[in-house]
Design a protein around this motif. Structure first.
Motif, PDB file in Angstrom:
ATOM      1  N   ASN A 125       1.416 -10.517   7.139  1.00  0.00           N
ATOM      2  CA  ASN A 125       0.093 -10.962   7.577  1.00  0.00           C
ATOM      3  C   ASN A 125      -0.738 -11.157   6.311  1.00  0.00           C
ATOM      4  O   ASN A 125      -0.193 -11.490   5.278  1.00  0.00           O
ATOM      5  CB  ASN A 125      -0.549  -9.998   8.575  1.00  0.00           C
ATOM      6  CG  ASN A 125       0.245  -9.926   9.866  1.00  0.00           C
ATOM      7  OD1 ASN A 125       0.679 -10.954  10.378  1.00  0.00           O
ATOM      8  ND2 ASN A 125       0.457  -8.716  10.361  1.00  0.00           N
ATOM      9  N   CYS A 126      -2.029 -10.927   6.349  1.00  0.00           N
ATOM     10  CA  CYS A 126      -2.864 -11.137   5.162  1.00  0.00           C
ATOM     11  C   CYS A 126      -3.316  -9.791   4.604  1.00  0.00           C
ATOM     12  O   CYS A 126      -3.921  -8.988   5.319  1.00  0.00           O
ATOM     13  CB  CYS A 126      -4.059 -12.028   5.503  1.00  0.00           C
ATOM     14  SG  CYS A 126      -3.562 -13.718   5.933  1.00  0.00           S
ATOM     15  N   ARG A 127      -3.006  -9.583   3.322  1.00  0.00           N
ATOM     16  CA  ARG A 127      -3.295  -8.311   2.658  1.00  0.00           C
ATOM     17  C   ARG A 127      -3.815  -8.574   1.246  1.00  0.00           C
ATOM     18  O   ARG A 127      -3.620  -9.642   0.665  1.00  0.00           O
ATOM     19  CB  ARG A 127      -2.038  -7.440   2.545  1.00  0.00           C
ATOM     20  CG  ARG A 127      -1.325  -7.178   3.854  1.00  0.00           C
ATOM     21  CD  ARG A 127      -2.058  -6.113   4.652  1.00  0.00           C
ATOM     22  NE  ARG A 127      -1.329  -5.785   5.867  1.00  0.00           N
ATOM     23  CZ  ARG A 127      -1.705  -6.120   7.092  1.00  0.00           C
ATOM     24  NH1 ARG A 127      -2.800  -6.818   7.285  1.00  0.00           N
ATOM     25  NH2 ARG A 127      -0.992  -5.768   8.140  1.00  0.00           N
ATOM     26  N   ARG A 128      -4.444  -7.544   0.721  1.00  0.00           N
ATOM     27  CA  ARG A 128      -4.971  -7.588  -0.638  1.00  0.00           C
ATOM     28  C   ARG A 128      -4.771  -6.210  -1.252  1.00  0.00           C
ATOM     29  O   ARG A 128      -4.883  -5.205  -0.541  1.00  0.00           O
ATOM     30  CB  ARG A 128      -6.462  -7.911  -0.546  1.00  0.00           C
ATOM     31  CG  ARG A 128      -7.071  -8.387  -1.791  1.00  0.00           C
ATOM     32  CD  ARG A 128      -8.466  -8.921  -1.508  1.00  0.00           C
ATOM     33  NE  ARG A 128      -8.992  -9.381  -2.772  1.00  0.00           N
ATOM     34  CZ  ARG A 128     -10.013 -10.166  -2.914  1.00  0.00           C
ATOM     35  NH1 ARG A 128     -10.670 -10.593  -1.865  1.00  0.00           N
ATOM     36  NH2 ARG A 128     -10.412 -10.534  -4.095  1.00  0.00           N
TER      37      ARG A 128
ATOM     38  N   GLN B 156     -10.043  -3.900 -10.348  1.00  0.00           N
ATOM     39  CA  GLN B 156      -9.464  -5.233 -10.219  1.00  0.00           C
ATOM     40  C   GLN B 156      -8.748  -5.351  -8.880  1.00  0.00           C
ATOM     41  O   GLN B 156      -8.379  -4.345  -8.276  1.00  0.00           O
ATOM     42  CB  GLN B 156      -8.476  -5.518 -11.352  1.00  0.00           C
ATOM     43  CG  GLN B 156      -9.132  -5.595 -12.712  1.00  0.00           C
ATOM     44  CD  GLN B 156      -8.138  -5.910 -13.810  1.00  0.00           C
ATOM     45  OE1 GLN B 156      -7.089  -6.486 -13.575  1.00  0.00           O
ATOM     46  NE2 GLN B 156      -8.476  -5.517 -15.023  1.00  0.00           N
ATOM     47  N   SER B 157      -8.544  -6.597  -8.450  1.00  0.00           N
ATOM     48  CA  SER B 157      -7.822  -6.811  -7.197  1.00  0.00           C
ATOM     49  C   SER B 157      -7.021  -8.099  -7.268  1.00  0.00           C
ATOM     50  O   SER B 157      -7.290  -8.973  -8.097  1.00  0.00           O
ATOM     51  CB  SER B 157      -8.795  -6.887  -6.020  1.00  0.00           C
ATOM     52  OG  SER B 157      -9.529  -8.088  -6.053  1.00  0.00           O
ATOM     53  N   SER B 158      -6.065  -8.182  -6.358  1.00  0.00           N
ATOM     54  CA  SER B 158      -5.332  -9.432  -6.192  1.00  0.00           C
ATOM     55  C   SER B 158      -6.211 -10.357  -5.343  1.00  0.00           C
ATOM     56  O   SER B 158      -7.235  -9.938  -4.808  1.00  0.00           O
ATOM     57  CB  SER B 158      -4.011  -9.170  -5.468  1.00  0.00           C
ATOM     58  OG  SER B 158      -4.261  -8.795  -4.116  1.00  0.00           O
ATOM     59  N   SER B 159      -5.770 -11.574  -5.181  1.00  0.00           N
ATOM     60  CA  SER B 159      -6.372 -12.437  -4.169  1.00  0.00           C
ATOM     61  C   SER B 159      -5.779 -12.011  -2.824  1.00  0.00           C
ATOM     62  O   SER B 159      -4.920 -11.136  -2.771  1.00  0.00           O
ATOM     63  CB  SER B 159      -6.042 -13.896  -4.474  1.00  0.00           C
ATOM     64  OG  SER B 159      -4.636 -14.060  -4.516  1.00  0.00           O
ATOM     65  N   THR B 160      -6.233 -12.607  -1.755  1.00  0.00           N
ATOM     66  CA  THR B 160      -5.636 -12.321  -0.448  1.00  0.00           C
ATOM     67  C   THR B 160      -4.303 -13.052  -0.360  1.00  0.00           C
ATOM     68  O   THR B 160      -4.239 -14.257  -0.593  1.00  0.00           O
ATOM     69  CB  THR B 160      -6.563 -12.777   0.698  1.00  0.00           C
ATOM     70  OG1 THR B 160      -7.807 -12.062   0.583  1.00  0.00           O
ATOM     71  CG2 THR B 160      -5.944 -12.492   2.047  1.00  0.00           C
ATOM     72  N   TRP B 161      -3.241 -12.281  -0.060  1.00  0.00           N
ATOM     73  CA  TRP B 161      -1.905 -12.853   0.101  1.00  0.00           C
ATOM     74  C   TRP B 161      -1.568 -12.833   1.584  1.00  0.00           C
ATOM     75  O   TRP B 161      -1.790 -11.827   2.259  1.00  0.00           O
ATOM     76  CB  TRP B 161      -0.873 -12.031  -0.643  1.00  0.00           C
ATOM     77  CG  TRP B 161      -0.930 -12.076  -2.141  1.00  0.00           C
ATOM     78  CD1 TRP B 161      -1.992 -12.411  -2.928  1.00  0.00           C
ATOM     79  CD2 TRP B 161       0.132 -11.749  -3.036  1.00  0.00           C
ATOM     80  NE1 TRP B 161      -1.664 -12.307  -4.249  1.00  0.00           N
ATOM     81  CE2 TRP B 161      -0.358 -11.906  -4.344  1.00  0.00           C
ATOM     82  CE3 TRP B 161       1.441 -11.342  -2.854  1.00  0.00           C
ATOM     83  CZ2 TRP B 161       0.420 -11.662  -5.463  1.00  0.00           C
ATOM     84  CZ3 TRP B 161       2.218 -11.087  -3.973  1.00  0.00           C
ATOM     85  CH2 TRP B 161       1.712 -11.257  -5.262  1.00  0.00           C
TER      86      TRP B 161
ATOM     87  N   MET C 159      -4.607  -0.801  -0.384  1.00  0.00           N
ATOM     88  CA  MET C 159      -4.362  -2.074   0.287  1.00  0.00           C
ATOM     89  C   MET C 159      -5.367  -2.249   1.413  1.00  0.00           C
ATOM     90  O   MET C 159      -5.687  -1.293   2.115  1.00  0.00           O
ATOM     91  CB  MET C 159      -2.939  -2.089   0.861  1.00  0.00           C
ATOM     92  CG  MET C 159      -2.536  -3.384   1.519  1.00  0.00           C
ATOM     93  SD  MET C 159      -0.898  -3.295   2.318  1.00  0.00           S
ATOM     94  CE  MET C 159       0.145  -2.779   0.976  1.00  0.00           C
ATOM     95  N   THR C 160      -5.836  -3.496   1.565  1.00  0.00           N
ATOM     96  CA  THR C 160      -6.762  -3.821   2.645  1.00  0.00           C
ATOM     97  C   THR C 160      -6.232  -5.033   3.411  1.00  0.00           C
ATOM     98  O   THR C 160      -5.271  -5.679   2.997  1.00  0.00           O
ATOM     99  CB  THR C 160      -8.171  -4.171   2.109  1.00  0.00           C
ATOM    100  OG1 THR C 160      -8.108  -5.424   1.424  1.00  0.00           O
ATOM    101  CG2 THR C 160      -8.723  -3.086   1.208  1.00  0.00           C
ATOM    102  N   THR C 161      -6.914  -5.347   4.500  1.00  0.00           N
ATOM    103  CA  THR C 161      -6.698  -6.634   5.167  1.00  0.00           C
ATOM    104  C   THR C 161      -7.440  -7.661   4.319  1.00  0.00           C
ATOM    105  O   THR C 161      -7.905  -7.348   3.213  1.00  0.00           O
ATOM    106  CB  THR C 161      -7.276  -6.615   6.594  1.00  0.00           C
ATOM    107  OG1 THR C 161      -8.690  -6.433   6.510  1.00  0.00           O
ATOM    108  CG2 THR C 161      -6.651  -5.520   7.437  1.00  0.00           C
ATOM    109  N   GLU C 162      -7.641  -8.856   4.831  1.00  0.00           N
ATOM    110  CA  GLU C 162      -8.450  -9.822   4.078  1.00  0.00           C
ATOM    111  C   GLU C 162      -9.906  -9.372   3.974  1.00  0.00           C
ATOM    112  O   GLU C 162     -10.649  -9.836   3.133  1.00  0.00           O
ATOM    113  CB  GLU C 162      -8.327 -11.236   4.658  1.00  0.00           C
ATOM    114  CG  GLU C 162      -8.791 -11.374   6.077  1.00  0.00           C
ATOM    115  CD  GLU C 162      -7.707 -11.129   7.136  1.00  0.00           C
ATOM    116  OE1 GLU C 162      -7.873 -11.672   8.234  1.00  0.00           O
ATOM    117  OE2 GLU C 162      -6.742 -10.400   6.890  1.00  0.00           O
ATOM    118  N   ASN C 163     -10.297  -8.430   4.834  1.00  0.00           N
ATOM    119  CA  ASN C 163     -11.620  -7.811   4.755  1.00  0.00           C
ATOM    120  C   ASN C 163     -11.526  -6.621   3.790  1.00  0.00           C
ATOM    121  O   ASN C 163     -10.846  -5.644   4.074  1.00  0.00           O
ATOM    122  CB  ASN C 163     -12.054  -7.326   6.147  1.00  0.00           C
ATOM    123  CG  ASN C 163     -13.392  -6.622   6.124  1.00  0.00           C
ATOM    124  OD1 ASN C 163     -13.933  -6.285   5.073  1.00  0.00           O
ATOM    125  ND2 ASN C 163     -13.939  -6.382   7.310  1.00  0.00           N
ATOM    126  N   PRO C 164     -12.188  -6.681   2.637  1.00  0.00           N
ATOM    127  CA  PRO C 164     -12.063  -5.607   1.639  1.00  0.00           C
ATOM    128  C   PRO C 164     -12.572  -4.243   2.115  1.00  0.00           C
ATOM    129  O   PRO C 164     -12.271  -3.222   1.504  1.00  0.00           O
ATOM    130  CB  PRO C 164     -12.882  -6.116   0.455  1.00  0.00           C
ATOM    131  CG  PRO C 164     -13.789  -7.146   1.017  1.00  0.00           C
ATOM    132  CD  PRO C 164     -13.114  -7.727   2.218  1.00  0.00           C
TER     133      PRO C 164
END
Length: 149
Positions: free
Chosen positions: A75-78, A93-98, A124-129
């Motif tokens: 699904n979508c994670r960051r 720092q963080s990744s982009s949403t994958w 780790m988060t969803t696309e919502n930080p």
């Protein structure tokens, strides 16, 4: 007739003392050169949420922390990494949403304070930080614990 003083013993003694002082200074220099301001450490982290994961190794240096990991997003994670000195944030720092992909996710965190960072937070988060799914706190001493400590 003037009798000359035998200087070979004096020169020999002076040479031996000079060599001993040089050897001692050399050993002391090696000891000081090998002692970093803050000892390096590393810890293996594993942040797993259902089929998603971020796993790897955090390596502390004097004024930075390298975080090298493999990230798989189902699904979508960051993923996020945050360096601390005690409870004070030093870098973040963080990744982009994958979304449904995997690959390396590496970060270098600044820890530009005396002694550097002593712990990091990997999460780790969803696309919502604001929706944290899973987290680990890792310590320079070489271990990680689940959650944010």
């Amino acid at each position: 007739m003037v009798k000359l003083k035998d200087t070979t013993k004096v020169k020999s003694r002076t040479r031996k003392v000079g060599m001993a002082v040089t050897a001692a200074a050399s050993v002391a220099g090696m000891v000081f050169a090998a002692t970093p301001a803050a000892a390096a450490g590393s810890a293996d982290f594993s942040v797993v949420y259902t089929a998603s994961y971020y796993q790897g190794t955090a390596t502390w240096s004097n004024r930075s922390v390298s975080v090298d990991g493999s990230f798989k997003a189902s699904n979508c994670r960051r993923v996020y990494v945050r360096a601390f000195a005690g409870s004070t944030t030093l870098d973040f720092q963080s990744s982009s949403t994958w979304c449904n992909r995997s690959g390396p996710a590496n970060f270098t965190l600044d820890a530009n304070v005396v002694g550097g960072s002593d712990n990091i937070w990997v999460y780790m988060t969803t696309e919502n930080p604001n929706t944290v799914l899973k987290a680990q706190t890792c310590y320079r001493a070489g271990y990680c614990v689940d959650g944010r400590v």
